[in-house]
Write a protein that holds these residues in place. Structure first.
Motif, PDB file in Angstrom:
ATOM      1  N   ARG A  34     -11.002   8.734 -27.802  1.00 25.09           N
ATOM      2  CA  ARG A  34     -11.546   7.955 -28.932  1.00 25.09           C
ATOM      3  C   ARG A  34     -11.267   8.669 -30.240  1.00 25.09           C
ATOM      4  N   MET A  35     -11.375  10.001 -30.187  1.00 28.33           N
ATOM      5  CA  MET A  35     -11.107  10.772 -31.399  1.00 28.33           C
ATOM      6  C   MET A  35      -9.638  10.604 -31.792  1.00 28.33           C
ATOM      7  N   MET A  36      -8.732  10.664 -30.781  1.00 29.56           N
ATOM      8  CA  MET A  36      -7.307  10.528 -31.087  1.00 29.56           C
ATOM      9  C   MET A  36      -7.028   9.191 -31.750  1.00 29.56           C
ATOM     10  N   ARG A  37      -7.627   8.128 -31.218  1.00 32.49           N
ATOM     11  CA  ARG A  37      -7.380   6.805 -31.796  1.00 32.49           C
ATOM     12  C   ARG A  37      -7.954   6.713 -33.205  1.00 32.49           C
ATOM     13  N   ALA A  38      -9.113   7.360 -33.369  1.00 29.79           N
ATOM     14  CA  ALA A  38      -9.719   7.349 -34.706  1.00 29.79           C
ATOM     15  C   ALA A  38      -8.801   8.036 -35.698  1.00 29.79           C
TER      16      ALA A  38
END
Lengths: 337, 442
Positions: free
Chosen positions: B290-294
């Protein structure tokens, strides 16, 4: 004295002349990349294949003209075919812009989408060239091959070293000078050129002043196609046409454009020569050169070559990395024209 | 798109893909169908590697060829038996040369960190690099010559370590990962265009090393006879159960043995793909994913939330490249030979891009589907194109210019088709066949 002259002739023959010719070809290629970057704001990966396509069309017209018995005397027939080649390449590029890039411009897509689209076009041009003319090497140089031959020079000067100037090399340098001068005159002096610079500098402001974006983009593509065909044909006259080489030119061309500052035409020209001369200087074997200057006992063993020619890609790359580390915007502070 | 329709679509498309292999099995041959299937699996692993970089993080890597070639080189260096003569001829000098290179790099880094910024530091680094260059070259040149002259027709290189071939897959991944770390350290954090061009460059350099450093990889003379993880067909033919199976299937023993070997490879590749897929899916659905996509969707916001964007990018760049390296190692293992001349950017870099974009960037199943689909058509485009060219021109004489040109050009037609597929996807289905599924639960 004679030794020093010999050493100088050697340098001129193997470094200065080939470097200047190669630098001109890279400069023309990098100008095309940088113009597209300045106006459309993406790195055009299809540029190398555009060069191959333009060269192929020019070769086909050259063969046709040769078949008709038309020639330019001492100059290569390709020069006569060049305008036709440029016209066809411009046509193809404009069709591709209309069918591919214009849609994404309408969507206001991110630059990376344009980049991926240019990969798609790269595949298509690549396939077209191989289908039409084949993947093999073609030579299309005719007319007088040499302006100065090694033997003539030796007889004239009485030196042991000879100097060779091929007509393709002289032609490359002259045509590049004319093309670059014309381009700069266009960008600096004409109304359209100024509108392009304004658009590159600040898109919104240019729109407010009534500059039509589609027209600017159209001219950018016309210029890029012209420059690509010129660069491709001159490179092909100089070193022979084989489609795979044009893909490999992509790296030095991008390196040249980035070193000079992406989006800066002056930078592209400077970058082209920097990359070309670094390649030639670092891959030349200096043994013969030193043998004229150093006394016998001081002569080093081996060829005195810093890097084998196999690694010439590495030179473009190292220059690129050094610039990215030290001055990421390039020598001439890129991004505007 | 919600998760349920996405699941249905995934299942449907994968079933269709499976049917295509069955069709090839019936129309052409089962052996060919399995061969294509195995290469498709490798392509799928590569596409998965790229999807981790592009789909998760939006990193534009066009140096996949280099990482795949590094993986391939690892197979040679790990699995081939060592050449004792070459080691005694030049091994010591070569190691000394490498030691000098290492010492130079370390000295330069130490000086860079210790001295204050300024002219002294630049001059000191330049001096170290120049001295190191000449010292290592003085040892390297005679060593390379000595090694390459040891029985050049058969060896002429140092050989490998003679370790099991499966180990080389991990080494391949590590090698590719290290190269990615180096290149990422320099170019990540700059514009995405710069990363693209830098990776293009590093791939060319890696390939040049592999092609021209003959003492290391034998270069364009190729390395044949790489140890296999599966038994040889010739041994299988003699075994009891293969003969039994051949009788029961109404086939011959050599044919059944060949098929068995291919099935064994398919098993190995499939299990590796499943393991990788499990990791990729778990990572994607974890807080890390999720962090990567953010970060991908809004770097500034993620950075404001305290996420270290450059570090995360480096992480994902190394991981993705390692997977590409692993795929490269698997490819060389399955081919049984290492041929540096066969690495061309269009097939090893840009085709993988087509796979990910067409399959659906950000969706791991999409990347795998894209890998299988594009590779399938890349291979099958030639027979289809040839058939088309022959059918369309069947009215013309066999030596008609148009006909010969079209038949010759059929092989290159697939380039045009791939370009068209990429452009059409970009325009009409920009998210790919299997779009990214939003992980948010309502």
């Amino acid at each position: 004295m004679e030794n020093i002259l010999n050493a100088f002739v050697l340098l001129a023959n193997f470094i200065i002349i080939p470097g200047a010719a190669y630098g001109s070809q890279l400069a023309l290629g990098a100008l095309g990349v940088t113009l597209i970057y300045a106006i459309l704001r993406f790195s055009n990966f299809a540029h190398g294949e555009t060069m191959a396509f333009g060269t192929m069309v020019t070769i086909l017209f050259t063969w046709w003209l040769q078949g008709l018995g038309v020639s330019l005397g001492p100059l290569p027939t390709a020069l006569l075919a060049l305008p036709l080649g440029i016209a066809v390449t411009i046509g193809l590029i404009l069709i591709c812009d209309r069918w591919v890039y214009r849609y994404h411009r309408g969507q206001r897509a991110k630059p990376v989408i344009f980049l991926i689209a240019s990969l798609g076009l790269m595949f298509i041009y690549n396939g077209l060239v191989r289908i039409i003319i084949g993947p093999g090497e073609q030579r299309f140089e005719d007319g007088q091959r040499f302006i100065i031959t090694v033997r003539e020079f030796r007889e004239w000067s009485g030196l042991t070293e000879g100097l060779m100037l091929r007509s393709s090399q002289a032609l490359t340098i002259v045509v590049t000078l004319i093309a670059v001068a014309a381009l700069f005159w266009f960008l600096e002096r004409t109304r359209t050129g100024k509108s392009m610079r304004a658009y590159s500098d600040n898109e919104d402001l240019a729109l407010l002043s009534g500059i039509k974006p589609e027209r600017v983009v159209l001219i950018a593509w016309v210029l890029a196609a012209t420059l690509a065909t010129l660069a491709g044909v001159l490179y092909g006259l100089d070193k022979g046409f084989s489609p795979i080489n044009y893909f490999h030119l992509l790296l030095p061309i991008f390196a040249a454009a980035i070193v000079g500052g992406l989006g800066s035409p002056l930078g592209a020209v400077a970058g082209g020569f920097i990359v070309a001369f670094s390649e030639v200087l670092l891959t030349y074997a200096y043994r013969r050169f030193l043998s004229y200057l150093l006394p016998e006992p001081w002569m080093p063993e081996g060829l005195v070559q810093f890097l084998s020619t196999n690694y010439k890609f590495a030179i473009s790359f190292v220059i690129l990395v050094l610039v990215l580390l030290i001055r990421p915007t390039g020598i001439f502070r890129g991004k505007t024209i | 798109m919600n998760a349920a329709t996405s699941k249905k679509q995934t299942l449907l498309l994968f079933t269709l893909m499976g049917l295509a292999f069955v069709v090839v099995g019936f129309v052409q041959s089962w052996s060919l169908s399995l061969t294509i299937f195995n290469y498709c699996l490798i392509a799928a692993i590569m596409a998965l590697g790229l999807n981790i970089q592009w789909g998760y993080a939006g990193l534009f890597n066009v140096g996949l060829m280099g990482f795949a070639a590094l993986g391939g080189m690892a197979v040679v260096l790990v699995a081939m038996p060592p050449v004792e003569e070459a080691w005694s001829a030049g091994g010591f000098s070569m190691l000394t040369a490498l030691l000098f290179v290492l010492a130079t790099v370390i000295a330069a880094i130490v000086v860079y960190n210790r001295l204050p910024k300024g002219r002294t530091r630049n001059l000191a680094i330049a001096a170290i690099l120049i001295i190191g260059y000449f010292l290592s070259r003085a040892w390297y040149e005679p060593a390379a010559r000595a090694i390459e002259s040891v029985n050049p027709a058969h060896t002429g290189y140092l050989g490998g370590l003679g370790l099991p071939v499966a180990l080389s897959w991990i080494v391949g991944a590590i090698l590719a990962g290290c190269a990615a770390w180096l290149i990422g350290k320099i170019t990540l954090g700059l514009r995405s265009d710069y990363l693209a061009i830098a990776t293009l460059g590093i791939a060319e350099i890696i390939l040049a090393i592999i092609k021209y450093e003959e003492w290391l990889t034998r270069g364009v003379k190729n390395v044949n006879g790489i140890p296999r993880p599966v038994p040889f067909e010739i041994d299988l033919q003699q075994t009891e159960w293969v003969r039994d199976l051949a009788v029961r299937l109404g086939s011959t023993a050599p044919e059944v043995a060949a098929l068995t070997v291919k099935v064994a490879y398919a098993g190995i590749l499939l299990s590796i793909l499943i393991v990788l897929m499990w990791f990729a899916q778990t990572a994607l659905n974890s807080p890390w994913g999720r962090m990567m996509r953010a970060i991908r969707d809004n770097e500034t916001a993620a950075s404001a939330m305290g996420k270290f964007v450059k570090g995360r990018h480096l992480q994902v760049f190394v991981l993705g490249s390692a997977i590409v390296g692993l795929a490269g190692a698997l490819l060389v293992t399955m081919d049984g030979q290492f041929t540096p001349g066969s690495y061309i950017p269009l097939r090893f870099t840009f085709l993988i891009w087509v796979m990910v974009i067409v399959g659906g960037s950000g969706n791991n199943y999409g990347a795998i589907l894209g890998g299988v689909l594009i590779w399938f058509f890349w291979v099958e485009a030639e027979p289809i194109g040839l058939w088309l060219a022959n059918t369309l021109t069947s009215g013309l004489a066999a030596d008609n210019v148009l006909r010969t040109q079209l038949v010759e050009g059929a092989a290159h037609m697939r380039l045009v088709v791939m370009g068209l597929v990429l452009l059409l996807t970009l325009r009409f289905r920009p998210k790919g066949l299997l779009p990214e599924v939003s992980a948010r639960r309502h």
